[in-house]
Design a protein around this motif. Structure first.
Motif, mmCIF file in Angstrom:
data_model
loop_
_atom_site.group_PDB
_atom_site.id
_atom_site.type_symbol
_atom_site.label_atom_id
_atom_site.label_comp_id
_atom_site.label_asym_id
_atom_site.label_seq_id
_atom_site.Cartn_x
_atom_site.Cartn_y
_atom_site.Cartn_z
ATOM 1 N N ARG A 81 2.811 5.996 4.172
ATOM 2 C CA ARG A 81 1.496 5.750 4.773
ATOM 3 C C ARG A 81 0.391 5.916 3.740
ATOM 4 N N CYS A 82 0.531 6.914 2.879
ATOM 5 C CA CYS A 82 -0.458 7.169 1.836
ATOM 6 C C CYS A 82 -0.484 6.000 0.837
ATOM 7 N N CYS A 83 0.687 5.531 0.429
ATOM 8 C CA CYS A 83 0.776 4.397 -0.497
ATOM 9 C C CYS A 83 0.212 3.119 0.121
ATOM 10 N N ALA A 84 0.472 2.899 1.400
ATOM 11 C CA ALA A 84 -0.035 1.712 2.083
ATOM 12 C C ALA A 84 -1.566 1.733 2.145
ATOM 13 N N ALA A 85 -2.153 2.899 2.436
ATOM 14 C CA ALA A 85 -3.620 3.016 2.484
ATOM 15 C C ALA A 85 -4.215 2.777 1.094
ATOM 16 N N TYR A 86 -3.575 3.323 0.071
ATOM 17 C CA TYR A 86 -4.065 3.147 -1.305
ATOM 18 C C TYR A 86 -3.961 1.675 -1.724
ATOM 19 N N ALA A 87 -2.854 1.034 -1.415
ATOM 20 C CA ALA A 87 -2.672 -0.380 -1.764
ATOM 21 C C ALA A 87 -3.685 -1.249 -1.035
ATOM 22 N N GLN A 88 -3.933 -0.962 0.226
ATOM 23 C CA GLN A 88 -4.908 -1.746 0.989
ATOM 24 C C GLN A 88 -6.317 -1.582 0.408
ATOM 25 N N ASP A 89 -6.664 -0.362 0.026
ATOM 26 C CA ASP A 89 -7.988 -0.127 -0.553
ATOM 27 C C ASP A 89 -8.166 -0.797 -1.902
ATOM 28 N N HIS A 90 -7.083 -1.004 -2.644
ATOM 29 C CA HIS A 90 -7.171 -1.577 -3.985
ATOM 30 C C HIS A 90 -6.673 -3.031 -4.072
ATOM 31 N N ALA A 91 -6.454 -3.652 -2.938
ATOM 32 C CA ALA A 91 -6.010 -5.060 -2.929
ATOM 33 C C ALA A 91 -7.197 -5.954 -3.279
#
Length: 93
Positions: A81-91
């Motif tokens: 979940r943490c990685c998904a939030a980080y990836a979404q913020d940096h997409a």
């Protein structure tokens, strides 16, 4: 002297507890949630704060708050979940 001044002088001075020791981060800088869970990062010997509201992880250091890359949180209870939030913020858009 007035009566109200006399009463105040009978009390010992209060000592406020420093906020940085008590709780260095009281809400998430992005979603304003108070659900911050301390996560001890053994590799860099620091404490990160995982937000239960938006799954972002924060580091408080020298009075500044910065976002933490999920790869540095080696004891994260929810790495996906943490990685998904980080990836979404940096997409890129």
């Amino acid at each position: 002297m007035s009566a109200s001044t006399d009463r105040r002088s009978d009390r010992p001075p209060s000592r406020p507890e420093p906020a940085l020791i008590r709780r260095p981060l009281d809400h998430c800088p992005v979603c304003n949630s108070w659900q911050l869970q301390p996560i001890v990062a053994v590799l860099d010997e620091s404490v990160h704060f995982l937000c239960g509201g938006c799954n972002r992880c924060w580091l408080v250091e020298l009075g500044f708050v910065r976002r933490v890359q999920p790869a540095t949180c080696d004891r994260c209870p929810q790495p996906q979940r943490c990685c998904a939030a980080y990836a979404q913020d940096h997409a890129s858009i």
